[in-house]
Write a protein that holds these residues in place. Structure first.
Motif, PDB file in Angstrom:
ATOM      1  N   GLU A 194       0.794  -1.173  -0.179  1.00  0.00           N
ATOM      2  CA  GLU A 194      -0.023  -0.097  -0.248  1.00  0.00           C
ATOM      3  C   GLU A 194       0.844   1.348  -0.026  1.00  0.00           C
ATOM      4  O   GLU A 194       1.770   1.422   0.915  1.00  0.00           O
ATOM      5  CB  GLU A 194      -0.818  -0.054   1.242  1.00  0.00           C
ATOM      6  N   GLY A 195       0.506   2.212  -1.125  1.00  0.00           N
ATOM      7  CA  GLY A 195       1.353   3.403  -1.167  1.00  0.00           C
ATOM      8  C   GLY A 195       2.836   3.211  -1.507  1.00  0.00           C
ATOM      9  O   GLY A 195       3.580   4.302  -1.777  1.00  0.00           O
ATOM     10  N   ALA A 196       3.328   2.078  -2.064  1.00  0.00           N
ATOM     11  CA  ALA A 196       4.796   1.950  -2.296  1.00  0.00           C
ATOM     12  C   ALA A 196       4.676   1.512  -3.877  1.00  0.00           C
ATOM     13  O   ALA A 196       3.863   0.970  -4.449  1.00  0.00           O
ATOM     14  CB  ALA A 196       5.397   0.970  -1.596  1.00  0.00           C
ATOM     15  N   ASN A 197       5.845   1.876  -4.618  1.00  0.00           N
ATOM     16  CA  ASN A 197       6.023   1.715  -6.119  1.00  0.00           C
ATOM     17  C   ASN A 197       4.866   1.982  -6.819  1.00  0.00           C
ATOM     18  O   ASN A 197       4.000   1.045  -7.550  1.00  0.00           O
ATOM     19  CB  ASN A 197       6.316  -0.005  -6.186  1.00  0.00           C
ATOM     20  N   LEU A 198       4.480   3.170  -6.833  1.00  0.00           N
ATOM     21  CA  LEU A 198       3.308   3.790  -7.360  1.00  0.00           C
ATOM     22  C   LEU A 198       3.611   4.046  -8.813  1.00  0.00           C
ATOM     23  O   LEU A 198       4.658   4.539  -9.157  1.00  0.00           O
ATOM     24  CB  LEU A 198       2.759   5.068  -6.904  1.00  0.00           C
ATOM     25  N   VAL A 199       2.613   3.466  -9.745  1.00  0.00           N
ATOM     26  CA  VAL A 199       2.803   3.766 -11.287  1.00  0.00           C
ATOM     27  C   VAL A 199       1.652   4.293 -12.041  1.00  0.00           C
ATOM     28  O   VAL A 199       0.642   4.451 -11.111  1.00  0.00           O
ATOM     29  CB  VAL A 199       3.038   2.256 -11.975  1.00  0.00           C
ATOM     30  N   SER A 200       1.899   5.060 -12.901  1.00  0.00           N
ATOM     31  CA  SER A 200       0.679   5.940 -13.521  1.00  0.00           C
ATOM     32  C   SER A 200       0.160   4.865 -14.689  1.00  0.00           C
ATOM     33  O   SER A 200       0.889   4.374 -15.390  1.00  0.00           O
ATOM     34  CB  SER A 200       1.287   7.138 -14.421  1.00  0.00           C
ATOM     35  N   LYS A 201      -1.350   4.778 -14.492  1.00  0.00           N
ATOM     36  CA  LYS A 201      -2.006   3.801 -15.424  1.00  0.00           C
ATOM     37  C   LYS A 201      -3.056   4.834 -16.249  1.00  0.00           C
ATOM     38  O   LYS A 201      -3.696   5.583 -15.637  1.00  0.00           O
ATOM     39  CB  LYS A 201      -2.525   2.729 -14.738  1.00  0.00           C
ATOM     40  N   HIS A 202      -3.032   4.544 -17.597  1.00  0.00           N
ATOM     41  CA  HIS A 202      -3.832   5.402 -18.176  1.00  0.00           C
ATOM     42  C   HIS A 202      -5.007   4.581 -18.653  1.00  0.00           C
ATOM     43  O   HIS A 202      -5.202   3.424 -18.855  1.00  0.00           O
ATOM     44  CB  HIS A 202      -3.270   5.949 -19.552  1.00  0.00           C
ATOM     45  N   THR A 203      -5.977   5.367 -18.052  1.00  0.00           N
ATOM     46  CA  THR A 203      -7.480   4.550 -18.165  1.00  0.00           C
ATOM     47  C   THR A 203      -8.492   5.200 -19.382  1.00  0.00           C
ATOM     48  O   THR A 203      -8.477   6.566 -19.422  1.00  0.00           O
ATOM     49  CB  THR A 203      -8.005   4.289 -16.743  1.00  0.00           C
ATOM     50  N   LYS A 204      -9.176   4.220 -19.918  1.00  0.00           N
ATOM     51  CA  LYS A 204     -10.062   4.767 -20.623  1.00  0.00           C
ATOM     52  C   LYS A 204     -11.490   5.009 -20.038  1.00  0.00           C
ATOM     53  O   LYS A 204     -11.609   4.443 -18.898  1.00  0.00           O
ATOM     54  CB  LYS A 204     -10.636   3.883 -21.915  1.00  0.00           C
ATOM     55  N   ASN A 227     -14.846   4.865 -18.350  1.00  0.00           N
ATOM     56  CA  ASN A 227     -15.746   3.459 -18.000  1.00  0.00           C
ATOM     57  C   ASN A 227     -17.015   4.060 -17.020  1.00  0.00           C
ATOM     58  O   ASN A 227     -16.812   5.195 -16.514  1.00  0.00           O
ATOM     59  CB  ASN A 227     -14.993   2.450 -17.747  1.00  0.00           C
ATOM     60  N   ALA A 228     -17.617   2.948 -16.609  1.00  0.00           N
ATOM     61  CA  ALA A 228     -18.708   3.359 -15.741  1.00  0.00           C
ATOM     62  C   ALA A 228     -18.090   3.874 -14.255  1.00  0.00           C
ATOM     63  O   ALA A 228     -18.551   4.687 -13.707  1.00  0.00           O
ATOM     64  CB  ALA A 228     -19.675   2.276 -15.468  1.00  0.00           C
ATOM     65  N   ALA A 229     -17.164   3.413 -13.963  1.00  0.00           N
ATOM     66  CA  ALA A 229     -16.642   3.836 -12.618  1.00  0.00           C
ATOM     67  C   ALA A 229     -15.737   4.973 -12.531  1.00  0.00           C
ATOM     68  O   ALA A 229     -15.731   5.761 -11.592  1.00  0.00           O
ATOM     69  CB  ALA A 229     -15.485   2.693 -11.812  1.00  0.00           C
ATOM     70  N   ASN A 230     -15.061   5.495 -13.907  1.00  0.00           N
ATOM     71  CA  ASN A 230     -14.597   6.504 -14.099  1.00  0.00           C
ATOM     72  C   ASN A 230     -14.813   7.120 -15.145  1.00  0.00           C
ATOM     73  O   ASN A 230     -14.201   6.983 -16.285  1.00  0.00           O
ATOM     74  CB  ASN A 230     -12.895   6.088 -14.144  1.00  0.00           C
ATOM     75  N   PRO A 231     -16.001   8.122 -15.105  1.00  0.00           N
ATOM     76  CA  PRO A 231     -16.432   8.551 -16.559  1.00  0.00           C
ATOM     77  C   PRO A 231     -15.621   9.417 -17.434  1.00  0.00           C
ATOM     78  O   PRO A 231     -15.694   9.237 -18.702  1.00  0.00           O
ATOM     79  CB  PRO A 231     -17.694   9.436 -16.122  1.00  0.00           C
ATOM     80  N   ASN A 232     -14.382  10.017 -16.842  1.00  0.00           N
ATOM     81  CA  ASN A 232     -13.419  10.800 -17.569  1.00  0.00           C
ATOM     82  C   ASN A 232     -12.371   9.980 -17.997  1.00  0.00           C
ATOM     83  O   ASN A 232     -11.558  10.561 -18.909  1.00  0.00           O
ATOM     84  CB  ASN A 232     -13.397  12.196 -16.703  1.00  0.00           C
ATOM     85  N   GLY A 233     -12.110   8.855 -17.336  1.00  0.00           N
ATOM     86  CA  GLY A 233     -10.672   8.312 -17.769  1.00  0.00           C
ATOM     87  C   GLY A 233      -9.758   8.945 -17.365  1.00  0.00           C
ATOM     88  O   GLY A 233      -9.734   9.786 -16.121  1.00  0.00           O
ATOM     89  N   GLY A 234      -8.630   8.957 -17.804  1.00  0.00           N
ATOM     90  CA  GLY A 234      -7.371   9.809 -17.505  1.00  0.00           C
ATOM     91  C   GLY A 234      -6.333   8.842 -16.770  1.00  0.00           C
ATOM     92  O   GLY A 234      -6.291   7.698 -17.073  1.00  0.00           O
ATOM     93  N   ILE A 235      -5.571   9.521 -15.980  1.00  0.00           N
ATOM     94  CA  ILE A 235      -4.177   8.836 -15.305  1.00  0.00           C
ATOM     95  C   ILE A 235      -4.653   8.692 -14.117  1.00  0.00           C
ATOM     96  O   ILE A 235      -4.711   9.675 -13.130  1.00  0.00           O
ATOM     97  CB  ILE A 235      -2.762   9.640 -15.687  1.00  0.00           C
ATOM     98  N   ILE A 236      -4.392   7.598 -13.470  1.00  0.00           N
ATOM     99  CA  ILE A 236      -4.486   6.969 -12.042  1.00  0.00           C
ATOM    100  C   ILE A 236      -3.138   6.522 -11.417  1.00  0.00           C
ATOM    101  O   ILE A 236      -2.648   5.902 -12.313  1.00  0.00           O
ATOM    102  CB  ILE A 236      -5.673   6.180 -11.732  1.00  0.00           C
TER     103      ILE A 236
END
Length: 108
Positions: free
Chosen positions: A41-51, A53-62
């Motif tokens: 938890e909270g370690a080795n964070l990577v940026s994931k580009h998401t399209k 979807n229902a959970a994340n309507p705008n998409g973006g980088i998480i």
């Protein structure tokens, strides 16, 4: 193939001792036994580009936790709060339990 006994389990409090996240403390969320890796938890964070979807309507980088090799993690002693190695010992009921090498405290 032989099943390897890992000294870190899900729910353990660990500290990252090597890599970009060095010094970060967190709870183990998942252990991947075949690859000798764990997600902390909270370690080795990577940026994931998401399209979008229902959970994340705008998409973006998480930001998301990526697995870290077990050798780069050290367990935190439940008594002192410092990093420690892990040993195995029989308790009073004769059951094999994990023990912190620094304090001799049983790891729950």
């Amino acid at each position: 193939m032989r099943k390897i006994k890992l000294k870190i389990r899900k729910g353990d409090l660990v500290q990252v001792i090597a890599g970009d996240s060095k010094g970060t403390q967190g709870k183990v969320l998942e252990v991947i036994i075949d690859k000798n890796r764990a997600v902390v938890e909270g370690a080795n964070l990577v940026s994931k580009h998401t399209k979008p979807n229902a959970a994340n309507p705008n998409g973006g980088i998480i930001k998301k936790e990526a697995p870290i090799h077990i050798s780069n993690l050290a367990l935190i002693d439940p008594k002192s709060g410092k990093i420690t190695r892990v040993g195995r010992q029989k308790n009073s009921e004769g059951k094999l339990v994990r023990v912190a090498k620094k304090s001799g405290e049983e790891i729950k």
